[in-house]
Motif scaffolding. Structure first.
Motif, PDB file in Angstrom:
ATOM      1  N   ILE A  56       0.856  -1.186   0.000  1.00 12.43           N
ATOM      2  CA  ILE A  56       0.000   0.000   0.000  1.00 12.43           C
ATOM      3  C   ILE A  56       0.891   1.235   0.000  1.00 12.43           C
ATOM      4  CG2 ILE A  56      -1.768   1.262   1.278  1.00 12.43           C
ATOM      5  CD1 ILE A  56      -2.512  -1.491   2.530  1.00 12.43           C
ATOM      6  N   ALA A  57       0.729   2.070  -1.027  1.00 11.89           N
ATOM      7  CA  ALA A  57       1.524   3.292  -1.139  1.00 11.89           C
ATOM      8  C   ALA A  57       0.929   4.370  -0.251  1.00 11.89           C
ATOM      9  CB  ALA A  57       1.558   3.769  -2.586  1.00 11.89           C
ATOM     10  N   LEU A  58       1.816   5.060   0.506  1.00 11.14           N
ATOM     11  CA  LEU A  58       1.399   6.174   1.345  1.00 11.14           C
ATOM     12  C   LEU A  58       1.729   7.486   0.652  1.00 11.14           C
ATOM     13  CD1 LEU A  58       2.704   4.925   4.807  1.00 11.14           C
ATOM     14  CD2 LEU A  58       0.386   4.742   3.897  1.00 11.14           C
ATOM     15  N   ALA A  59       1.085   8.541   1.083  1.00 14.08           N
ATOM     16  CA  ALA A  59       1.375   9.861   0.529  1.00 14.08           C
ATOM     17  C   ALA A  59       2.804  10.252   0.878  1.00 14.08           C
ATOM     18  CB  ALA A  59       0.392  10.889   1.080  1.00 14.08           C
ATOM     19  N   GLU A  60       3.512  10.907  -0.045  1.00 13.64           N
ATOM     20  CA  GLU A  60       4.896  11.322   0.193  1.00 13.64           C
ATOM     21  C   GLU A  60       4.937  12.411   1.259  1.00 13.64           C
ATOM     22  OE1 GLU A  60       7.225  12.209  -3.207  1.00 13.64           O
ATOM     23  OE2 GLU A  60       6.312  10.646  -4.422  1.00 13.64           O
ATOM     24  N   GLY A  61       6.068  12.472   1.940  1.00 11.44           N
ATOM     25  CA  GLY A  61       6.263  13.504   2.954  1.00 11.44           C
ATOM     26  C   GLY A  61       5.867  13.075   4.348  1.00 11.44           C
ATOM     27  N   ARG A  62       5.363  11.841   4.515  1.00 16.25           N
ATOM     28  CA  ARG A  62       4.992  11.362   5.836  1.00 16.25           C
ATOM     29  C   ARG A  62       6.235  10.938   6.608  1.00 16.25           C
ATOM     30  NH1 ARG A  62      -0.164  12.722   7.438  1.00 16.25           N
ATOM     31  NH2 ARG A  62      -1.636  12.379   5.724  1.00 16.25           N
ATOM     32  N   ALA A  63       6.446  11.526   7.769  1.00 18.75           N
ATOM     33  CA  ALA A  63       7.597  11.169   8.601  1.00 18.75           C
ATOM     34  C   ALA A  63       7.188  10.034   9.528  1.00 18.75           C
ATOM     35  CB  ALA A  63       8.085  12.369   9.395  1.00 18.75           C
ATOM     36  N   ILE A  64       7.309   8.804   9.034  1.00 19.40           N
ATOM     37  CA  ILE A  64       6.900   7.625   9.794  1.00 19.40           C
ATOM     38  C   ILE A  64       8.111   6.721   9.953  1.00 19.40           C
ATOM     39  CG2 ILE A  64       5.296   5.683   9.903  1.00 19.40           C
ATOM     40  CD1 ILE A  64       3.548   7.178   7.888  1.00 19.40           C
TER      41      ILE A  64
END
Length: 369
Positions: free
Chosen positions: A327-335
């Motif tokens: 599952i692709a997440l939105a870019e820029g997420r600091a996880i």
């Protein structure tokens, strides 16, 4: 007969009372149990929601960097969390001996090139003049030795000197002739230049020295462990002073590009029929609190595998067979990478199902055993 009828009546009344209590009387709930009923955990999710556990990973995967040579780590040049670019120095092995071999190879090559240059250019005019002067000098020595020998021969006939004296004069004449012969040959080589085979041998010596230097430099280069791609240093496995091996290979650092993250969700094999590329997913985790992330299924594994993401609960089935879904997440997420998450997939959000899309390739995200 009266006792039996009385007992039967009491039993019927007791059963009626218990039924009234469990059904909550007129409200349909027992007085105490009514306050314990909880609403569905996520009432906004469809009943057909597919749930599973997952972990956060870099979209491009992770890479464990290792050394091609055994040795001892001299220095670590990065820290966990550092951003690196392809080719950046990560670690360095002790390489003093290899540096010395490179320096030795460079000196040897310089000598071989100088020899080749001398042979290719031929002798200088000064060398020719010097050789001619030497031949003239030795020619005079031969003439003098010849005169001394003739005089000694006459003296020996008259008895003025012994045979030994004549022999000494003869030996001097022979030595002078040999020296003159060698000088003449040397002058001829200087004037004519090197032969073809000598030139070929000199060039071969240069080529050999170049190969030896290249080999020494190649071994030295392998002592510098560099990033193979852009990314973030996720973990350091070794510190300066620790030994590394190649049998088996010893990982020194792990890197991955955290600018693009995905969730690897593991779905029980009983629910995979409802999966489809393009379906949306909701991702939650205790670390997020009430905040939810959204994503989209971009890849589906072509094979079923064993479960590797555990919920660490007492009743969990650890031998489940699961399918990996990316599952692709939105870019820029600091996880953080490797964060364990809960995944909820809406099967009604995708139109292209895996079971129906015969012309759609199954992607190569193999489940790790």
């Amino acid at each position: 007969m009266k006792r039996t009828t009385k007992r039967l009546s009491v039993g019927i009344m007791a059963m009626a009372f218990l039924g009234y209590w469990f059904t909550g009387g007129e409200d349909g709930a027992p007085p105490e149990a009514a306050s314990q009923i909880k609403p569905p955990a996520k009432a906004d999710r469809p009943a057909s929601t597919i749930a599973g556990l997952g972990v956060v990973e870099p979209a491009g995967g992770t890479i464990e960097l290792a050394s091609e040579l055994p040795g001892v780590i001299f220095a670590i040049h990065v820290a966990e969390g550092d951003r690196v670019r392809r080719g950046d120095l990560i670690a360095e092995l002790g390489n003093g001996e290899l540096k010395a071999k490179v320096a030795q190879g460079e000196a040897q090559l310089a000598i071989r090139k100088a020899d080749l240059l001398r042979i290719e250019n031929g002798s200088r005019n000064q060398e020719v003049a010097q050789a001619e002067s030497r031949v003239a000098e030795l020619t005079a020595d031969v003439e003098l030795a010849e005169a001394d020998f003739q005089r000694a021969a006459k003296l020996q006939k008259s008895g003025a000197i012994s045979k030994k004296g004549l022999q000494t004069a003869g030996n001097a004449r022979t030595a002078a002739r040999q020296q003159l012969k060698a000088a003449v040959q040397g002058l001829s080589l200087i004037v004519e230049g090197a032969r073809v085979e000598e030139l070929a041998a000199a060039r071969a010596e240069v080529a050999l020295a170049e190969e030896q230097l290249a080999e020494a430099k190649a071994y030295l280069t392998k002592t510098f462990i560099r990033a193979s791609s852009d990314g973030t240093v996720l973990r350091l496995f070794k510190e300066a002073g620790e030994a590394v091996s190649t049998q088996p290979s010893t990982a020194i650092a792990e890197i991955g590009d955290t600018s693009k993250l995905v969730v690897r969700a593991q779905i029980d094999e009983a629910e995979i029929a409802g999966l489809a590329i393009g379906q949306t997913a909701e991702i939650t985790a205790p670390a997020f609190g009430d905040h939810r992330l959204s994503g989209e299924i971009v890849r589906v594994s072509p094979r079923i595998g064993t479960k590797i993401v555990d919920a660490d609960t007492a009743g969990e089935k650890r031998d489940s067979r699961v399918l990996d879904v990316i599952i692709a997440l939105a870019e820029g997420r600091a996880i953080p990478v490797d964060l364990r998450v809960d995944v909820f997939i809406d099967p009604d959000s995708g139109l292209q199902r895996v079971s129906d899309a015969s012309d759609t390739p199954l992607f190569d995200w193999a489940i790790r055993e």
